[in-house]
Design a protein around this motif. Structure first.
Motif, short mmCIF file in Angstrom:
data_model
loop_
_atom_site.label_atom_id
_atom_site.label_comp_id
_atom_site.label_asym_id
_atom_site.label_seq_id
_atom_site.Cartn_x
_atom_site.Cartn_y
_atom_site.Cartn_z
N PRO A 1 0.81 -1.23 0.00
CA PRO A 1 0.00 0.00 0.00
C PRO A 1 0.84 1.28 0.00
O PRO A 1 0.45 2.27 -0.65
N ASP A 2 1.96 1.29 0.71
CA ASP A 2 2.80 2.50 0.76
C ASP A 2 3.35 2.83 -0.62
O ASP A 2 3.38 4.00 -1.03
N THR A 3 3.79 1.82 -1.34
CA THR A 3 4.30 2.04 -2.70
C THR A 3 3.17 2.41 -3.64
O THR A 3 3.31 3.31 -4.48
N THR A 4 2.03 1.74 -3.50
CA THR A 4 0.88 2.03 -4.36
C THR A 4 0.45 3.48 -4.25
O THR A 4 0.15 4.13 -5.27
N ARG A 5 0.40 4.01 -3.03
CA ARG A 5 0.01 5.42 -2.85
C ARG A 5 0.98 6.35 -3.56
O ARG A 5 0.58 7.32 -4.20
N ARG A 6 2.26 6.05 -3.46
CA ARG A 6 3.27 6.89 -4.10
C ARG A 6 3.20 6.79 -5.63
O ARG A 6 3.33 7.79 -6.33
N VAL A 7 2.99 5.59 -6.12
CA VAL A 7 2.88 5.40 -7.57
C VAL A 7 1.66 6.15 -8.11
O VAL A 7 1.75 6.86 -9.12
N ASN A 8 0.53 6.01 -7.44
CA ASN A 8 -0.68 6.69 -7.90
C ASN A 8 -0.53 8.21 -7.86
O ASN A 8 -0.98 8.92 -8.77
N ALA A 9 0.11 8.71 -6.81
CA ALA A 9 0.34 10.16 -6.71
C ALA A 9 1.24 10.64 -7.84
O ALA A 9 1.01 11.70 -8.43
N ALA A 10 2.28 9.86 -8.15
CA ALA A 10 3.20 10.23 -9.23
C ALA A 10 2.48 10.21 -10.57
O ALA A 10 2.66 11.12 -11.40
N PHE A 11 1.66 9.18 -10.80
CA PHE A 11 0.91 9.10 -12.06
C PHE A 11 -0.04 10.30 -12.19
O PHE A 11 -0.13 10.91 -13.27
N ASN A 12 -0.75 10.61 -11.13
CA ASN A 12 -1.69 11.74 -11.17
C ASN A 12 -0.97 13.05 -11.40
O ASN A 12 -1.45 13.93 -12.14
N ASP A 13 0.19 13.20 -10.77
CA ASP A 13 0.97 14.43 -10.92
C ASP A 13 1.41 14.62 -12.37
O ASP A 13 1.29 15.72 -12.92
#
Length: 243
Positions: A168-180
């Protein structure tokens, strides 16, 4: 037999202030008197009989630089293929120092991922803020992602492929990066619509999502070593959708 050969195998590490100490037990009854100064390690001093040896070592390292080096290592090898020993060797830290400074391998991985994305965000913002026709701005930015590089591919995308949704910690960061990144592309597209360079009815959000999905595939191919000329040709074809 030298005194240095008499060290017991067991050792413990602790820190006082900015100096790290290693305690090493000597075999009881063996007498030796030794005082050696070793560069960057402080002084070694012993005396006869059962004793403890204290080796002082200043913890003089740049933590942010260490995170940057860890980021490069994880980018190159991936999370699972990078061991704690690999990290220690790369950062010149023993296991106890590594855990004391960063917690554990996973915690350091997350810091490394954050560092990488912060750098990428700045890089992307600067590249997409360049003045000029939006097609050229996007083309040059895409090209920069697929041209020959010492570290091909994208650490965030690599992590998304490797970790999936298991962490989950990596998933949140990946999703934030994709959205950014998708948001940054959409901003450029809106600029093109407002300037009359792109169709007034262009769905900028959907188009940005499509372009970024294309970029993800291109960066995976980039990491796989595909020819940059072919990848540039794919970029040109993808941007034709804006005509």
């Amino acid at each position: 037999m030298t005194c240095l050969a008499l060290y017991a195998l067991a050792a413990a590490t602790f820190a006082i202030g900015t100096t790290e100490f290693v305690t090493v037990g000597l075999i009881p009854g063996m007498a030796c008197n030794l005082h050696v100064t070793v560069a960057n390690l402080g002084s070694i001093a012993t005396k006869p009989g059962p004793m403890l040896l204290y080796v002082g070592r200043p913890r003089e390292f740049d933590e942010q630089d260490a995170v940057a080096r860890a980021s490069a290592l994880f980018h190159r090898r991936g999370y699972h293929a990078t061991s704690t020993r690999d990290l220690g060797d790369e950062l010149s830290l023993n296991p106890s120092s590594l855990y004391r400074t960063f917690g554990d391998k996973h915690a350091l991985f997350l810091r490394a991922l954050d560092h990488y994305q912060a750098c990428e965000s700045i890089r992307n913002s600067e590249a997409l803020a360049v003045e000029g026709p939006v097609r050229e701005v996007l083309r040059d930015w895409f090209y920069s992602m697929v041209d020959a590089a010492a570290m091909p591919g994208c650490f965030v995308i690599n992590s998304a492929v490797e970790m999936g949704t298991d962490d989950p910690d990596t998933t949140r960061r990946v999703n934030a990066a994709f959205n950014d990144t998708t948001g940054a592309i959409a901003k450029v597209l809106r600029r093109g619509v407002e300037a009359g360079e792109l169709a007034a009815d262009l769905d900028t959000d959907a188009t940005a999502d499509l372009l970024y999905t294309t970029l993800i595939g291109l960066r995976v191919r980039h990491r796989a070593g595909h020819d940059s000329k072919r990848l540039r040709a794919a970029v040109d074809q993808a941007l034709n959708m804006l005509d």
